[in-house]
Design an enzyme around this catalytic site. Structure first.
Site, PDB file in Angstrom:
ATOM      1  N   ARG A 156      -4.906  11.511  59.792  1.00 20.75           N
ATOM      2  CA  ARG A 156      -4.829  12.975  59.703  1.00 20.75           C
ATOM      3  C   ARG A 156      -5.289  13.775  60.916  1.00 20.75           C
ATOM      4  O   ARG A 156      -4.664  14.813  61.220  1.00 20.75           O
ATOM      5  CB  ARG A 156      -5.542  13.430  58.423  1.00 20.75           C
ATOM      6  CG  ARG A 156      -4.713  13.089  57.181  1.00 20.75           C
ATOM      7  CD  ARG A 156      -5.533  13.044  55.932  1.00 20.75           C
ATOM      8  NE  ARG A 156      -6.458  11.916  55.956  1.00 20.75           N
ATOM      9  CZ  ARG A 156      -7.276  11.616  54.940  1.00 20.75           C
ATOM     10  NH1 ARG A 156      -7.289  12.358  53.852  1.00 20.75           N
ATOM     11  NH2 ARG A 156      -8.073  10.563  55.035  1.00 20.75           N
ATOM     12  N   LYS A 170       1.225   2.885  62.523  1.00 22.22           N
ATOM     13  CA  LYS A 170       0.955   2.043  61.348  1.00 22.22           C
ATOM     14  C   LYS A 170       1.841   2.501  60.199  1.00 22.22           C
ATOM     15  O   LYS A 170       1.835   3.671  59.816  1.00 22.22           O
ATOM     16  CB  LYS A 170      -0.511   2.155  60.938  1.00 22.22           C
ATOM     17  CG  LYS A 170      -0.840   1.328  59.690  1.00 22.22           C
ATOM     18  CD  LYS A 170      -2.341   1.257  59.446  1.00 22.22           C
ATOM     19  CE  LYS A 170      -2.896   2.326  58.556  1.00 22.22           C
ATOM     20  NZ  LYS A 170      -2.528   2.221  57.134  1.00 22.22           N
ATOM     21  N   ASP A 202      -0.841 -13.384  48.021  1.00 17.91           N
ATOM     22  CA  ASP A 202      -0.043 -14.062  46.999  1.00 17.91           C
ATOM     23  C   ASP A 202      -0.226 -15.555  47.216  1.00 17.91           C
ATOM     24  O   ASP A 202      -1.053 -15.960  48.046  1.00 17.91           O
ATOM     25  CB  ASP A 202       1.436 -13.626  47.158  1.00 17.91           C
ATOM     26  CG  ASP A 202       2.178 -13.626  45.830  1.00 17.91           C
ATOM     27  OD1 ASP A 202       2.081 -14.636  45.099  1.00 17.91           O
ATOM     28  OD2 ASP A 202       2.846 -12.626  45.515  1.00 17.91           O
ATOM     29  N   THR A 215     -12.895  -1.265  52.301  1.00 20.17           N
ATOM     30  CA  THR A 215     -14.101  -0.445  52.485  1.00 20.17           C
ATOM     31  C   THR A 215     -14.281   0.573  51.357  1.00 20.17           C
ATOM     32  O   THR A 215     -15.316   1.228  51.281  1.00 20.17           O
ATOM     33  CB  THR A 215     -14.072   0.277  53.840  1.00 20.17           C
ATOM     34  OG1 THR A 215     -12.811   0.908  53.943  1.00 20.17           O
ATOM     35  CG2 THR A 215     -14.286  -0.670  54.986  1.00 20.17           C
ATOM     36  N   ASP A 266       1.340  -2.580  57.794  1.00 20.29           N
ATOM     37  CA  ASP A 266       0.092  -2.752  57.040  1.00 20.29           C
ATOM     38  C   ASP A 266       0.415  -2.915  55.552  1.00 20.29           C
ATOM     39  O   ASP A 266       0.248  -1.984  54.771  1.00 20.29           O
ATOM     40  CB  ASP A 266      -0.771  -1.504  57.298  1.00 20.29           C
ATOM     41  CG  ASP A 266      -2.075  -1.502  56.515  1.00 20.29           C
ATOM     42  OD1 ASP A 266      -2.551  -2.571  56.131  1.00 20.29           O
ATOM     43  OD2 ASP A 266      -2.613  -0.392  56.308  1.00 20.29           O
ATOM     44  N   LYS A 289      -0.719  -5.730  53.740  1.00 19.37           N
ATOM     45  CA  LYS A 289      -1.832  -6.479  53.124  1.00 19.37           C
ATOM     46  C   LYS A 289      -1.352  -7.495  52.100  1.00 19.37           C
ATOM     47  O   LYS A 289      -1.722  -7.435  50.924  1.00 19.37           O
ATOM     48  CB  LYS A 289      -2.828  -5.513  52.463  1.00 19.37           C
ATOM     49  CG  LYS A 289      -3.411  -4.458  53.390  1.00 19.37           C
ATOM     50  CD  LYS A 289      -4.469  -3.626  52.663  1.00 19.37           C
ATOM     51  CE  LYS A 289      -5.114  -2.571  53.525  1.00 19.37           C
ATOM     52  NZ  LYS A 289      -4.220  -1.425  53.854  1.00 19.37           N
TER      53      LYS A 289
HETATM   54  O1  C5P Z   1      -6.096  10.061  57.903  1.00 18.28           O
HETATM   55  P1  C5P Z   1      -7.055   8.957  58.196  1.00 18.28           P
HETATM   56  O2  C5P Z   1      -7.467   8.859  59.643  1.00 18.28           O
HETATM   57  O3  C5P Z   1      -8.237   8.945  57.268  1.00 18.28           O
HETATM   58  O4  C5P Z   1      -6.181   7.656  57.897  1.00 18.28           O
HETATM   59  C1  C5P Z   1      -6.668   6.386  58.069  1.00 18.28           C
HETATM   60  C2  C5P Z   1      -5.671   5.347  57.703  1.00 18.28           C
HETATM   61  O5  C5P Z   1      -6.382   4.108  57.609  1.00 18.28           O
HETATM   62  C3  C5P Z   1      -4.988   5.521  56.353  1.00 18.28           C
HETATM   63  O6  C5P Z   1      -3.693   4.908  56.449  1.00 18.28           O
HETATM   64  C4  C5P Z   1      -5.868   4.775  55.402  1.00 18.28           C
HETATM   65  O7  C5P Z   1      -5.200   4.273  54.284  1.00 18.28           O
HETATM   66  C5  C5P Z   1      -6.340   3.613  56.284  1.00 18.28           C
HETATM   67  N1  C5P Z   1      -7.642   3.064  55.900  1.00 18.28           N
HETATM   68  C6  C5P Z   1      -8.799   3.821  55.831  1.00 18.28           C
HETATM   69  N2  C5P Z   1      -9.986   3.240  55.519  1.00 18.28           N
HETATM   70  C7  C5P Z   1     -10.038   1.952  55.274  1.00 18.28           C
HETATM   71  C8  C5P Z   1      -8.906   1.170  55.352  1.00 18.28           C
HETATM   72  C9  C5P Z   1      -7.697   1.764  55.676  1.00 18.28           C
HETATM   73  O8  C5P Z   1      -8.778   5.014  56.055  1.00 18.28           O
HETATM   74  N3  C5P Z   1     -11.191   1.433  55.017  1.00 18.28           N
END
Ligand code: C5P
Length: 232
Positions: free
Chosen positions: A210, A33, A65, A119, A60, A62
């Site tokens: 992460r 992503k 517009d 979220t 991604d 999003k």
């Molecule tokens: O590191 P982690 O697993 O938390 O990363 C999750 C990814 O998903 C990040 O790119 C974050 O911006 C995205 N994301 C999220 N929660 C959401 C929507 C998107 O963690 N509700």
């Protein structure tokens, strides 16, 4: 066809970090992503770089517009050959339909999905911006609008997956972030769901950052998660 369920979030702002990580992952086990930070910092070349190694990309960005502008942005994304891209469902049905037509006009296979309600929003925040439904009802309404506009699915919290899956069959993609293997650090995810539970609840693809990108052995963790969901 190889259809890995894990999408690794490349939350970096430089090419060197991307190259270092992707050399330790495999396209047979995951997709990647690319979001606003990395794309703004590095541009389309980062998409090309990882695609040339064999990875499929979820771009991604999003988009939200006027219909014509969103459509052209989605067409540009499809022209990059990405596997998936997305828009905000709050842009409305006319915007989503225009985006769908634009993506299809490229003739590739790019999937187009929508974000419903971020979220990160609380109930009081969505009231503050004038949305009077509660979050669950608003997510459902926007997911149905995305479905009726011909989109391939939505991004949703793993906590929303079960109820959305009961309303849409499995062809409607539910792409879920907020995933943490049992025992992994939560970081800033407050209500994380395990990969196994997310898939059991009807998630189509898991976005994981992460726990994989910061791991000492990224391919080891990726393989472990992948094996844990393979036979569900
Ligand atoms: O590191 P982690 O697993 O938390 O990363 C999750 C990814 O998903 C990040 O790119 C974050 O911006 C995205 N994301 C999220 N929660 C959401 C929507 C998107 O963690 N509700």
């Amino acid at each position: 066809m190889n259809d890995p369920k894990i999408i690794v979030a490349l939350d970096f702002d430089d090419l060197a970090s991307v190259k270092n990580l992707v050399s330790r992952l495999s396209p047979s086990l995951c997709r990647l992503k690319i979001g606003k930070e990395l794309f703004t910092a590095c541009g389309p070349q980062v998409v090309e770089l990882v695609q040339n190694i064999g990875f499929e990309v979820f771009l991604d960005l999003k988009f939200h517009d006027i219909p014509a502008t969103t459509a052209k942005a989605c067409k540009a994304a499809a022209n990059l050959g990405v596997w998936m891209t997305n828009v905000h469902a709050l842009g409305g049905a006319r915007m989503m339909k225009a985006a769908r037509e634009a993506v299809d006009s490229v003739g590739g296979q790019t999937k187009l999905i929508a974000v419903t309600i971020l979220t990160s929003h609380s109930e009081s925040e969505i009231q503050q911006i004038g949305l009077m439904n509660n979050i669950d009802a608003q997510v459902e309404l926007l997911a149905a609008l995305a479905f009726d506009s011909g989109l391939d699915g939505v991004v949703c919290s793993a906590r929303e997956t079960e109820s959305l899956r009961s309303k849409f069959d499995k062809d409607f993609l539910l792409v879920t972030p907020g995933i943490r293997p049992a025992g992994a650090a939560l970081n800033d995810q407050k209500r994380a769901v395990t990969p196994v539970d997310a898939i059991k609840n009807g998630s189509s693809y898991l976005v994981i950052g992460r726990p994989i990108t910061q791991a000492a052995d990224p391919i080891g963790i990726l393989t472990e998660i992948s094996e844990s969901i393979n036979f569900i």
